[in-house]
Scaffold this motif. Structure first.
Motif, PDB file in Angstrom:
ATOM      1  N   ALA A 190      33.256  34.132  31.906  1.00  6.03           N
ATOM      2  CA  ALA A 190      31.823  34.413  31.766  1.00  6.03           C
ATOM      3  C   ALA A 190      31.127  34.347  33.118  1.00  6.03           C
ATOM      4  N   PHE A 191      31.493  33.360  33.925  1.00  6.48           N
ATOM      5  CA  PHE A 191      30.903  33.205  35.266  1.00  6.48           C
ATOM      6  C   PHE A 191      31.180  34.444  36.125  1.00  6.48           C
ATOM      7  N   ILE A 192      32.413  34.943  36.106  1.00  8.83           N
ATOM      8  CA  ILE A 192      32.796  36.112  36.901  1.00  8.83           C
ATOM      9  C   ILE A 192      32.070  37.360  36.410  1.00  8.83           C
ATOM     10  N   LEU A 193      31.975  37.520  35.081  1.00  5.06           N
ATOM     11  CA  LEU A 193      31.275  38.682  34.517  1.00  5.06           C
ATOM     12  C   LEU A 193      29.791  38.663  34.871  1.00  5.06           C
ATOM     13  N   SER A 194      29.196  37.477  34.884  1.00  5.83           N
ATOM     14  CA  SER A 194      27.784  37.366  35.250  1.00  5.83           C
ATOM     15  C   SER A 194      27.566  37.757  36.712  1.00  5.83           C
ATOM     16  N   LEU A 195      28.495  37.356  37.595  1.00  7.34           N
ATOM     17  CA  LEU A 195      28.420  37.775  39.001  1.00  7.34           C
ATOM     18  C   LEU A 195      28.561  39.289  39.125  1.00  7.34           C
ATOM     19  N   LEU A 196      29.421  39.879  38.288  1.00 10.55           N
ATOM     20  CA  LEU A 196      29.606  41.331  38.295  1.00 10.55           C
ATOM     21  C   LEU A 196      28.315  42.041  37.895  1.00 10.55           C
ATOM     22  N   CYS A 197      27.674  41.548  36.835  1.00 14.21           N
ATOM     23  CA  CYS A 197      26.405  42.141  36.389  1.00 14.21           C
ATOM     24  C   CYS A 197      25.329  42.019  37.472  1.00 14.21           C
ATOM     25  N   ALA A 198      25.304  40.869  38.142  1.00  9.98           N
ATOM     26  CA  ALA A 198      24.339  40.672  39.227  1.00  9.98           C
ATOM     27  C   ALA A 198      24.581  41.681  40.340  1.00  9.98           C
ATOM     28  N   ALA A 199      25.853  41.917  40.692  1.00 15.93           N
ATOM     29  CA  ALA A 199      26.197  42.878  41.748  1.00 15.93           C
ATOM     30  C   ALA A 199      25.803  44.297  41.343  1.00 15.93           C
TER      31      ALA A 199
END
Length: 307
Positions: A195-204
């Protein structure tokens, strides 16, 4: 007579006793030390990895490594180098015998009580130093202790063992309230890391689209300035969700739900610039991270396992 009296293996994060010597001697002094064992087991996560507590006629020494602490009680005149060499042997044998998965998932107190057999054998050897076959290695331990001596725990850091609170321990309670914002969270699970990695992806993704929107605006392509705001708000919301997942703050769950609401609003406004699959992805990731934040709670007070 100098000797080792007892030893315990305790999980650091919650004070769960994993194993202990079964021949615990009785007596007023020993019962008092048992209370200190309990208090120390609840504070292991806040203490250095090598410590000593002097309790009158007895010393409590322990070392911590890989989420497990090895604690022993000995008489005050027992040599430090032998005490920490004994703990080092327990640590090496325990790590060799049990993997981290077993120790992390253990739920019952003393679920590795069979390790007491090794504790007993090692304790007998160290209570008769002449029979030790590790005298050569003691020089290494002596040098290590000299270079990095164990942290001396004061009674004030534990409070009073008999239940009477001293003025010093009141200060520590007050300090605990001040530092509650820096409470430790439970270990992150695999789903939480995803979830943490996916949230960073969405932010990018939001950040990249935001810069593209700025370029379009500068080229006078009729890009709405509000779209730029929505993209950058979405970026900030995703990054703040990552922050809430990693760190403990007051009203953490409420903040995560409000942040998720902001993500939904931003994606509603960007409806014309994104297809349904993109909208679904961003909202689903936001909901997934919010769930993981809610599941990853602060570590509560360690239960009394009667160590």
């Amino acid at each position: 007579m100098s000797m080792i009296l007892s030893a315990s293996v305790i999980r650091v994060r919650d004070g769960l006793p994993l194993s202990a010597s079964t021949d615990y001697e009785q007596g007023t002094g020993m019962q008092e030390c048992r209370k200190y064992f309990k208090k120390l087991s609840r504070k292991l996560a806040q203490l250095p990895d090598r410590c000593t507590l002097k309790t009158g006629h007895y010393n409590i020494n322990f070392i911590s490594s890989m989420g497990v602490s090895y604690m022993m009680l000995c008489t005050e005149n027992y040599p430090n180098v032998l005490a920490f060499s004994f703990l080092d042997e327990l640590q090496k044998e325990f790590i060799t015998t049990y993997n981290m998965m077993k120790t992390n998932t253990a739920v019952r107190p003393y679920c590795f009580i069979e390790f007491d057999n090794f504790i007993q054998r090692t304790k007998q050897r160290y209570n008769n130093p002449r029979s030790l076959s590790t005298k050569i290695n003691l020089s290494d331990m002596q040098m290590e202790i000299k270079l990095r001596p164990p942290y001396q725990i004061s009674m004030g850091e534990l409070g009073s063992a008999n239940g009477v609170t001293s003025a010093f321990s009141v200060d520590y309670k007050g300090a605990g309230k001040i530092s509650s914002a820096h409470q430790r969270l439970e270990p992150a699970t695999l789903s939480g890391i995803v979830a943490f990695i996916l949230s960073l992806l969405c932010a990018a993704l939001n950040l990249i689209r935001g810069f593209h929107a700025i370029e379009s605006l500068l080229q006078s392509d009729g890009e709405d300035f509000n779209y730029i705001v929505a993209f950058f708000l979405g970026t900030a919301a995703c990054l703040y969700q990552c922050y809430l997942f990693v760190y403990y703050t007051g009203w953490r769950n409420v903040k995560s739900f409000l942040t998720f609401g902001l993500i939904c609003l931003c994606n509603m406004y960007l409806y014309e610039l994104r297809n349904l699959w993109q909208l679904f992805f961003h909202v689903t990731v936001g909901a997934f991270v919010t769930l993981q934040i809610w599941l990853r709670q602060a570590q509560g007070k360690a239960p009394d396992y009667d160590v």
